[in-house]
Scaffold this motif. Structure first.
Motif, mmCIF file in Angstrom:
data_model
loop_
_atom_site.group_PDB
_atom_site.id
_atom_site.type_symbol
_atom_site.label_atom_id
_atom_site.label_comp_id
_atom_site.label_asym_id
_atom_site.label_seq_id
_atom_site.Cartn_x
_atom_site.Cartn_y
_atom_site.Cartn_z
ATOM 1 N N ARG A 1 -45.320 -34.898 -32.757
ATOM 2 C CA ARG A 1 -45.737 -33.769 -31.907
ATOM 3 C C ARG A 1 -44.530 -33.240 -31.141
ATOM 4 O O ARG A 1 -43.533 -33.934 -31.013
ATOM 5 C CB ARG A 1 -46.857 -34.195 -30.964
ATOM 6 C CG ARG A 1 -46.497 -35.244 -29.949
ATOM 7 C CD ARG A 1 -47.692 -35.724 -29.142
ATOM 8 N NE ARG A 1 -48.676 -36.419 -29.916
ATOM 9 C CZ ARG A 1 -48.660 -37.720 -30.192
ATOM 10 N NH1 ARG A 1 -47.695 -38.474 -29.723
ATOM 11 N NH2 ARG A 1 -49.604 -38.272 -30.898
ATOM 12 N N PRO A 2 -44.642 -32.027 -30.613
ATOM 13 C CA PRO A 2 -43.532 -31.502 -29.803
ATOM 14 C C PRO A 2 -43.324 -32.363 -28.561
ATOM 15 O O PRO A 2 -44.248 -33.021 -28.082
ATOM 16 C CB PRO A 2 -43.995 -30.099 -29.412
ATOM 17 C CG PRO A 2 -45.197 -29.806 -30.204
ATOM 18 C CD PRO A 2 -45.742 -31.085 -30.734
ATOM 19 N N TRP A 3 -42.108 -32.327 -28.037
ATOM 20 C CA TRP A 3 -41.782 -33.137 -26.864
ATOM 21 C C TRP A 3 -42.717 -32.829 -25.703
ATOM 22 O O TRP A 3 -43.098 -33.733 -24.954
ATOM 23 C CB TRP A 3 -40.328 -32.924 -26.465
ATOM 24 C CG TRP A 3 -39.896 -33.807 -25.342
ATOM 25 C CD1 TRP A 3 -39.632 -33.431 -24.060
ATOM 26 C CD2 TRP A 3 -39.706 -35.221 -25.387
ATOM 27 N NE1 TRP A 3 -39.271 -34.526 -23.307
ATOM 28 C CE2 TRP A 3 -39.319 -35.644 -24.101
ATOM 29 C CE3 TRP A 3 -39.829 -36.177 -26.397
ATOM 30 C CZ2 TRP A 3 -39.051 -36.971 -23.788
ATOM 31 C CZ3 TRP A 3 -39.556 -37.502 -26.096
ATOM 32 C CH2 TRP A 3 -39.180 -37.882 -24.799
ATOM 33 N N SER A 4 -43.110 -31.593 -25.554
ATOM 34 C CA SER A 4 -44.024 -31.239 -24.454
ATOM 35 C C SER A 4 -45.367 -31.967 -24.581
ATOM 36 O O SER A 4 -46.054 -32.170 -23.589
ATOM 37 C CB SER A 4 -44.246 -29.727 -24.409
ATOM 38 O OG SER A 4 -44.833 -29.296 -25.625
ATOM 39 N N ALA B 1 -35.775 -38.546 -22.228
ATOM 40 C CA ALA B 1 -35.194 -37.586 -23.183
ATOM 41 C C ALA B 1 -33.679 -37.742 -23.243
ATOM 42 O O ALA B 1 -33.089 -37.775 -24.335
ATOM 43 C CB ALA B 1 -35.565 -36.158 -22.796
ATOM 44 N N ARG B 2 -33.037 -37.850 -22.102
ATOM 45 C CA ARG B 2 -31.576 -38.006 -22.072
ATOM 46 C C ARG B 2 -31.156 -39.298 -22.765
ATOM 47 O O ARG B 2 -30.185 -39.328 -23.526
ATOM 48 C CB ARG B 2 -31.063 -37.980 -20.636
ATOM 49 C CG ARG B 2 -31.229 -36.621 -19.955
ATOM 50 C CD ARG B 2 -30.719 -36.650 -18.526
ATOM 51 N NE ARG B 2 -29.277 -36.811 -18.487
ATOM 52 C CZ ARG B 2 -28.400 -35.829 -18.689
ATOM 53 N NH1 ARG B 2 -28.832 -34.606 -18.934
ATOM 54 N NH2 ARG B 2 -27.100 -36.068 -18.641
ATOM 55 N N ARG C 1 -29.179 -33.218 -35.384
ATOM 56 C CA ARG C 1 -28.928 -31.813 -35.760
ATOM 57 C C ARG C 1 -28.782 -30.936 -34.522
ATOM 58 O O ARG C 1 -27.859 -30.129 -34.417
ATOM 59 C CB ARG C 1 -30.052 -31.290 -36.660
ATOM 60 C CG ARG C 1 -29.823 -29.881 -37.171
ATOM 61 C CD ARG C 1 -30.868 -29.405 -38.187
ATOM 62 N NE ARG C 1 -32.235 -29.702 -37.837
ATOM 63 C CZ ARG C 1 -32.984 -30.646 -38.418
ATOM 64 N NH1 ARG C 1 -32.504 -31.391 -39.374
ATOM 65 N NH2 ARG C 1 -34.230 -30.852 -38.028
ATOM 66 N N ALA C 2 -29.651 -31.121 -33.548
ATOM 67 C CA ALA C 2 -29.597 -30.308 -32.329
ATOM 68 C C ALA C 2 -28.337 -30.588 -31.520
ATOM 69 O O ALA C 2 -27.698 -29.657 -31.022
ATOM 70 C CB ALA C 2 -30.839 -30.551 -31.484
ATOM 71 N N LEU D 1 -38.277 -29.984 -29.526
ATOM 72 C CA LEU D 1 -37.416 -31.058 -29.041
ATOM 73 C C LEU D 1 -37.260 -31.008 -27.528
ATOM 74 O O LEU D 1 -37.413 -29.957 -26.914
ATOM 75 C CB LEU D 1 -36.023 -30.922 -29.672
ATOM 76 C CG LEU D 1 -35.961 -31.004 -31.186
ATOM 77 C CD1 LEU D 1 -34.545 -30.737 -31.666
ATOM 78 C CD2 LEU D 1 -36.448 -32.356 -31.676
ATOM 79 N N PRO D 2 -36.915 -32.163 -26.944
ATOM 80 C CA PRO D 2 -36.558 -32.109 -25.526
ATOM 81 C C PRO D 2 -35.263 -31.313 -25.411
ATOM 82 O O PRO D 2 -34.460 -31.281 -26.335
ATOM 83 C CB PRO D 2 -36.335 -33.580 -25.162
ATOM 84 C CG PRO D 2 -36.012 -34.255 -26.443
ATOM 85 C CD PRO D 2 -36.738 -33.488 -27.512
ATOM 86 N N SER D 3 -35.078 -30.654 -24.322
ATOM 87 C CA SER D 3 -33.823 -29.921 -24.127
ATOM 88 C C SER D 3 -33.176 -30.408 -22.843
ATOM 89 O O SER D 3 -33.189 -29.730 -21.827
ATOM 90 C CB SER D 3 -34.059 -28.415 -24.097
ATOM 91 O OG SER D 3 -35.024 -28.087 -23.142
#
Length: 198
Positions: free
Chosen positions: A19-22, A51-52, A93-94, A104-106
């Protein structure tokens, strides 16, 4: 608590694949890892901290793979590892490209204030690598592995250029997949013989 930390990072990575990070919930990550939610917060402080730490772990794993590729082959092997790793792992990749999707988490690339008692989290809370950091890191690691002590300045400069060219070719193939022969062929054709394999 390194084992719990790794289990939590594994659980977060698996959740992110689904699922998306959110949509990733801390309580679910803790449950899958078999630890309490309090343990999760003790390790990472927050979802941003998780996330970090996840991005830092995947970036470190990518660089460890670069080191293995340099021991097994040369610049073509490093380029092939880079493309394969980015294709397989969306966080790699990101971080390599700077292209973060909404799934993804940003995490903020700059350092964030850290009051964590966990050394690994203090490191994760430091500045995260940007794409240019990876180019430099891979170039420098390649130069150290393939260079010869006492080489002439011109020879070292040529090798440094070849190392950077190889990583930049690989990154271009991450963005636009290579054609027949793959990135290894491209690197072998672009770099002088002897630079490709150690």
């Amino acid at each position: 608590m390194p084992a719990a930390r790794e289990s939590l990072l594994d659980a977060a990575y698996t959740a992110l694949a689904r699922r998306p990070w959110s949509g990733v919930r801390m309580v679910d990550v803790a449950a899958v890892a078999g630890v309490s939610r309090q343990t999760l917060y003790n390790e990472f402080g927050s979802k941003e901290g998780l996330a970090r730490a996840l991005v830092r772990r995947e970036a470190d794993a990518y660089l460890a793979g670069v080191d293995r590729a340099l021991k097994e082959g040369g610049l073509d092997t490093v380029a092939e590892w880079t493309v394969a790793s980015a294709r397989r792992n969306p966080l790699v990749r990101a971080t390599l490209t700077g292209c973060w999707s909404e799934r993804l988490p940003s995490p903020t690339l700059s350092a964030v204030p850290s009051s964590s008692a966990v050394p690994a989290q203090r490191r994760a809370d430091g500045p995260l690598p940007a794409p240019t950091d990876f180019v430099s890191a891979v170039r420098d690691r390649s130069l150290a592995a393939l260079g010869s002590p006492g080489a002439a300045k011109g020879e070292t400069e040529t090798l440094a250029r070849d190392c950077e060219l190889a990583v930049r070719l690989a990154l271009s193939c991450v963005m636009v997949p290579p054609g027949e022969g793959g990135v290894g062929r491209m690197v072998r054709e672009a770099i002088r013989p002897g630079r490709v394999a150690s």
